[in-house]
Design a protein around this motif. Structure first.
Motif, PDB file in Angstrom:
ATOM      1  N   GLY A  51       0.454  -1.427  -0.089  1.00 38.88           N
ATOM      2  CA  GLY A  51      -0.543  -0.207   0.113  1.00 38.88           C
ATOM      3  C   GLY A  51       0.843   1.189  -0.214  1.00 38.88           C
ATOM      4  O   GLY A  51       2.182   1.488  -0.039  1.00 38.88           O
ATOM      5  N   GLU A  52       0.167   2.584   0.115  1.00 37.06           N
ATOM      6  CA  GLU A  52       1.706   3.337  -0.198  1.00 37.06           C
ATOM      7  C   GLU A  52       1.624   3.772   1.963  1.00 37.06           C
ATOM      8  O   GLU A  52       2.848   4.141   1.437  1.00 37.06           O
ATOM      9  N   GLN A  53       1.243   4.306   2.807  1.00 41.03           N
ATOM     10  CA  GLN A  53       1.361   4.236   3.972  1.00 41.03           C
ATOM     11  C   GLN A  53       0.678   4.091   5.157  1.00 41.03           C
ATOM     12  O   GLN A  53      -1.162   4.143   4.368  1.00 41.03           O
ATOM     13  N   PRO A  54       0.038   4.010   6.211  1.00 38.66           N
ATOM     14  CA  PRO A  54      -0.249   3.895   7.403  1.00 38.66           C
ATOM     15  C   PRO A  54      -0.841   4.703   7.495  1.00 38.66           C
ATOM     16  O   PRO A  54      -1.181   5.779   7.123  1.00 38.66           O
ATOM     17  N   GLY A  55      -2.736   4.874   7.912  1.00 36.96           N
ATOM     18  CA  GLY A  55      -3.920   5.977   8.005  1.00 36.96           C
ATOM     19  C   GLY A  55      -3.865   5.798   9.419  1.00 36.96           C
ATOM     20  O   GLY A  55      -2.638   5.450  10.271  1.00 36.96           O
ATOM     21  N   GLU A  58      -4.012   2.831  11.382  1.00 35.54           N
ATOM     22  CA  GLU A  58      -2.552   2.249  11.601  1.00 35.54           C
ATOM     23  C   GLU A  58      -1.746   2.744  12.174  1.00 35.54           C
ATOM     24  O   GLU A  58      -1.154   2.269  12.981  1.00 35.54           O
ATOM     25  N   PRO A  64      -1.068  -3.006   9.379  1.00 42.84           N
ATOM     26  CA  PRO A  64      -1.059  -2.437   8.009  1.00 42.84           C
ATOM     27  C   PRO A  64      -2.573  -3.242   8.013  1.00 42.84           C
ATOM     28  O   PRO A  64      -3.201  -3.778   7.714  1.00 42.84           O
ATOM     29  N   PHE A  65      -3.580  -2.101   7.116  1.00 44.64           N
ATOM     30  CA  PHE A  65      -4.820  -2.014   6.451  1.00 44.64           C
ATOM     31  C   PHE A  65      -5.462  -2.141   7.725  1.00 44.64           C
ATOM     32  O   PHE A  65      -6.384  -2.942   7.179  1.00 44.64           O
ATOM     33  N   ALA A  69      -9.906   1.480   4.313  1.00 44.27           N
ATOM     34  CA  ALA A  69      -9.286   1.350   3.051  1.00 44.27           C
ATOM     35  C   ALA A  69      -8.646  -0.316   3.406  1.00 44.27           C
ATOM     36  O   ALA A  69      -9.263  -1.308   2.424  1.00 44.27           O
ATOM     37  N   ASN A  91       3.832  -1.241   3.129  1.00 48.71           N
ATOM     38  CA  ASN A  91       3.127   0.083   2.448  1.00 48.71           C
ATOM     39  C   ASN A  91       4.524   0.593   2.159  1.00 48.71           C
ATOM     40  O   ASN A  91       5.114  -0.533   3.280  1.00 48.71           O
ATOM     41  N   HIS A 173      -5.954   2.341  -5.253  1.00 52.58           N
ATOM     42  CA  HIS A 173      -5.843   1.965  -3.896  1.00 52.58           C
ATOM     43  C   HIS A 173      -7.313   2.078  -3.290  1.00 52.58           C
ATOM     44  O   HIS A 173      -8.060   2.533  -3.861  1.00 52.58           O
TER      45      HIS A 173
HETATM   46  N1  URA Z   1      -3.420   2.920   3.278  1.00 50.88           N
HETATM   47  C1  URA Z   1      -2.502   2.263   3.064  1.00 50.88           C
HETATM   48  O1  URA Z   1      -2.155   2.472   1.832  1.00 50.88           O
HETATM   49  N2  URA Z   1      -1.968   1.391   4.042  1.00 50.88           N
HETATM   50  C2  URA Z   1      -2.186   0.744   4.602  1.00 50.88           C
HETATM   51  O2  URA Z   1      -1.660   0.103   6.136  1.00 50.88           O
HETATM   52  C3  URA Z   1      -3.766   1.568   5.234  1.00 50.88           C
HETATM   53  C4  URA Z   1      -3.911   2.313   4.630  1.00 50.88           C
END
Ligand code: URA
Length: 205
Positions: A51-55, A58, A64-65, A69, A91, A173
């Motif tokens: 993924g991109e980055q933790p939200g 997270e 993660p995730f 999302a 991520n 995403h």
């Molecule tokens: N979006 C992401 O890209 N990664 C995550 O872990 C949560 C949301």
């Protein structure tokens, strides 16, 4: 300790890598964030999702995730009968980048410098897990894996071979799907995500 040193010093020990990443100061994102959110999943996973980055969720939970999302992604995987617990999920950037608005923390897209600083961790995860397939969720992950200049909307849902022979594809995403509003646009975006993820079933035929 550098990611590569952690990876080699500890053989295939993902936990050691995760512990080393907890103290990462390779870019400034660590400071306002709660914690490093490292990848999770079986060491021998055949499929790695990036993924991109933790939200926000997270960042707070350390996993993660797990936020909105992640829940949408769970729904898409369940629809395809793919067991999330078999996947390694990570991520491109491992700290939450955000802007404060009053009490709220608003997601802010990571910059190329953050992706580049964090890339050794992703490479070390790939080296340790050695997945057969990598799925990039969104443009940031696609850039980290395929390099700059990857046109996501043009190339999504199609297999590509990485230099080491690993097969990979990119899709949108799940957070982008959530940003498409409530109606038909979101449903179409969701269907597109599911159809791209269906590539994961190619080998089962
Ligand atoms: N979006 C992401 O890209 N990664 C995550 O872990 C949560 C949301």
């Amino acid at each position: 300790i550098t990611p590569r040193a952690a990876a080699t010093a500890n053989g295939d020990d993902l936990d050691a890598l995760r512990t080393a990443a907890m103290g990462c100061r390779r870019c400034p994102l660590w400071e306002p964030a709660t914690q490093t959110v490292f990848g999770e999943g079986p060491q021998n996973a055949k499929v790695m999702l990036v993924g991109e980055q933790p939200g926000d969720s997270e960042d707070l939970s350390g996993h993660p995730f797990v936020g909105p999302a992640g829940q949408l992604l769970n729904r898409a995987l369940a629809e395809l009968d793919i067991d999330r617990s078999t996947l390694y999920m990570t991520n491109a950037v491992k700290h939450f980048r955000f802007e404060r608005r009053g009490k709220r923390r608003i997601h802010s897209k990571p910059q190329m410098t953050h992706v580049t600083a964090c890339k050794p961790w992703l490479m070390a995860e790939i080296e340790n897990v050695r997945p057969q397939v990598i799925v990039c969720l969104g443009a940031t992950a696609a850039t980290a894996v395929f390099g700059a200049g990857f046109n996501l909307m043009e190339k999504r849902g199609r297999w590509h071979a990485l230099d080491d022979g690993t097969r990979a594809f990119a899709t949108v995403h799940p957070a982008w799907v959530l940003r498409q509003g409530e109606g038909e646009a979101r449903e179409a975006a969701y269907r597109g995500l599911v159809e791209d993820l269906r590539r994961l079933l190619d080998d089962r035929r």
